[in-house]
Design a protein around this motif. Sequence first.
Motif, PDB file in Angstrom:
ATOM      1  N   ALA A  57      35.538  26.377  38.343  1.00 13.65           N
ATOM      2  CA  ALA A  57      34.661  25.372  37.727  1.00 13.65           C
ATOM      3  C   ALA A  57      34.722  24.055  38.494  1.00 13.65           C
ATOM      4  O   ALA A  57      33.683  23.429  38.756  1.00 13.65           O
ATOM      5  N   PHE A  58      35.931  23.625  38.857  1.00 12.31           N
ATOM      6  CA  PHE A  58      36.063  22.381  39.617  1.00 12.31           C
ATOM      7  C   PHE A  58      35.390  22.491  40.987  1.00 12.31           C
ATOM      8  O   PHE A  58      34.738  21.558  41.448  1.00 12.31           O
ATOM      9  N   LEU A  59      35.538  23.636  41.623  1.00 16.71           N
ATOM     10  CA  LEU A  59      34.916  23.829  42.936  1.00 16.71           C
ATOM     11  C   LEU A  59      33.400  23.902  42.822  1.00 16.71           C
ATOM     12  O   LEU A  59      32.675  23.361  43.668  1.00 16.71           O
ATOM     13  N   SER A  60      32.916  24.541  41.777  1.00 16.92           N
ATOM     14  CA  SER A  60      31.473  24.609  41.552  1.00 16.92           C
ATOM     15  C   SER A  60      30.907  23.215  41.290  1.00 16.92           C
ATOM     16  O   SER A  60      29.837  22.855  41.789  1.00 16.92           O
ATOM     17  N   ALA A  61      31.621  22.423  40.496  1.00 13.16           N
ATOM     18  CA  ALA A  61      31.177  21.049  40.223  1.00 13.16           C
ATOM     19  C   ALA A  61      31.157  20.220  41.506  1.00 13.16           C
ATOM     20  O   ALA A  61      30.218  19.455  41.762  1.00 13.16           O
ATOM     21  N   TRP A  62      32.187  20.376  42.338  1.00 10.50           N
ATOM     22  CA  TRP A  62      32.232  19.671  43.631  1.00 10.50           C
ATOM     23  C   TRP A  62      31.020  20.017  44.486  1.00 10.50           C
ATOM     24  O   TRP A  62      30.393  19.141  45.092  1.00 10.50           O
ATOM     25  N   HIS A  63      30.697  21.269  44.495  1.00 10.09           N
ATOM     26  CA  HIS A  63      29.568  21.742  45.281  1.00 10.09           C
ATOM     27  C   HIS A  63      28.245  21.126  44.815  1.00 10.09           C
ATOM     28  O   HIS A  63      27.327  20.926  45.611  1.00 10.09           O
ATOM     29  N   ASN A  64      28.156  20.825  43.514  1.00 12.20           N
ATOM     30  CA  ASN A  64      26.890  20.359  42.945  1.00 12.20           C
ATOM     31  C   ASN A  64      26.942  18.911  42.464  1.00 12.20           C
ATOM     32  O   ASN A  64      26.086  18.493  41.674  1.00 12.20           O
ATOM     33  N   LEU A  65      27.910  18.144  42.945  1.00 13.93           N
ATOM     34  CA  LEU A  65      28.082  16.775  42.453  1.00 13.93           C
ATOM     35  C   LEU A  65      26.832  15.922  42.606  1.00 13.93           C
ATOM     36  O   LEU A  65      26.526  15.084  41.753  1.00 13.93           O
ATOM     37  N   ARG A  66      26.102  16.119  43.674  1.00 12.02           N
ATOM     38  CA  ARG A  66      24.948  15.257  43.917  1.00 12.02           C
ATOM     39  C   ARG A  66      23.806  15.504  42.945  1.00 12.02           C
ATOM     40  O   ARG A  66      22.858  14.727  42.881  1.00 12.02           O
ATOM     41  N   ARG A  67      23.884  16.610  42.208  1.00 10.07           N
ATOM     42  CA  ARG A  67      22.865  16.863  41.190  1.00 10.07           C
ATOM     43  C   ARG A  67      23.124  16.073  39.913  1.00 10.07           C
ATOM     44  O   ARG A  67      22.257  15.977  39.045  1.00 10.07           O
ATOM     45  N   LEU A  68      24.338  15.572  39.764  1.00 13.76           N
ATOM     46  CA  LEU A  68      24.706  14.837  38.555  1.00 13.76           C
ATOM     47  C   LEU A  68      24.180  13.411  38.649  1.00 13.76           C
ATOM     48  O   LEU A  68      24.608  12.631  39.498  1.00 13.76           O
TER      49      LEU A  68
END
Length: 378
Positions: A57-68
């Motif tokens: 989950a943390f790695l997935s969030a890192w991958h998509n941080l710019r969408r936040l």
Amino acid sequence: MSTDAIDLLIKRELPAAVGGDRDAYGRIVAASQNVVTAVALAITRDVATSEDIAQEAFLSAWHNLRRLKNPSSFLPWLRQITRNLAHDHLRGRRNRMLQGEAADLAIQHAADPDGCPLEQALDAEREAVAADLISELPEDSREVLLLFYREGQSSKQVASLLGLSDAAVRKRLSRARQSVREDLLKRFGEFARSSAPSAAFAVGVTAALGISKPAAAAGLGLATRSIAGSMAARFALGMAGAAAGGLLGGLVAAWFARGIILDFADDDAERAMLLRFSRRYMLFSLVMVALIVATHLAFHDPGRTFIVIAVALLAMNWQLLVTLPRMMAPMFERDARRDPVGARQRLLAYRLTWGRAGLMVNNIIVIGSLVIARLHFG
């Protein structure tokens, strides 16, 4: 760390993390690892699995941080990612057969009488106790109670971390206390505290990032074995779908174009021979589509899926480049003698459907679909 401190840390560190600062993201991981692992543990009821899912989950969030777009949405967003991954894991586990390393390990443990049976028994007992303790709780109280004991038994802290009101947290805590024996609740509290991730968890996640920018996470699937397995499964599904779709397209085209080869038949025997070929070809296409999909579902292995696709293409190409031309050769010669002008037109129609030109178009569709799947699924 208090909830206000966690919120402040996330707001402070998130811009740097979005810019690719792994250390900044590591501090976010350390601050929020309790809540993420608790969410995963409440669903999976297995400590080791919950930490694997939390890491993913943390790695997935890192991958998509710019969408936040809104930093204050980070924790709710991260919780939802974790829940989705945990439920996906449970769905996959229900139907998954032991394979690969898991199968090898199971066989090794079963066959090796010297494989430390006491340690294996203790591990199994710990896992069973954890699952039983969590199962005894009302489902909507599991996350709350895990965090309650991990966060110093502060209902306000739990409420903030889970995005609930303090009253809702207190209500769930009260329901859990009413439905679970006091001695069991005490054991659960000890379990919740002892199963909380250590500082090494955040260090491991930070080390697993292994990239300079969140947006450059093409290599993210190699960061951990669980991520690699997930990406491999997605790519295998992409390959299976792309190849199956291409072959089905060729089958539909063959169905509508079967009249072109039947026009060359001179008698019932030749017509029956060509009909048998077209039906056999279509049946073979359906079998290959089913085999490709079945290989993906059974093994989740892109390598095996690709081998089946390659075999299917070779076998179908052989039928259209070798078997059918041998059958049609006498008919082509006879047609050319009877009507040279019309024969050229009929031969062109054949080549554009059943011949090399049509086959090339079908191969391009299948291979092109595979390339698109590879680019999309990574």
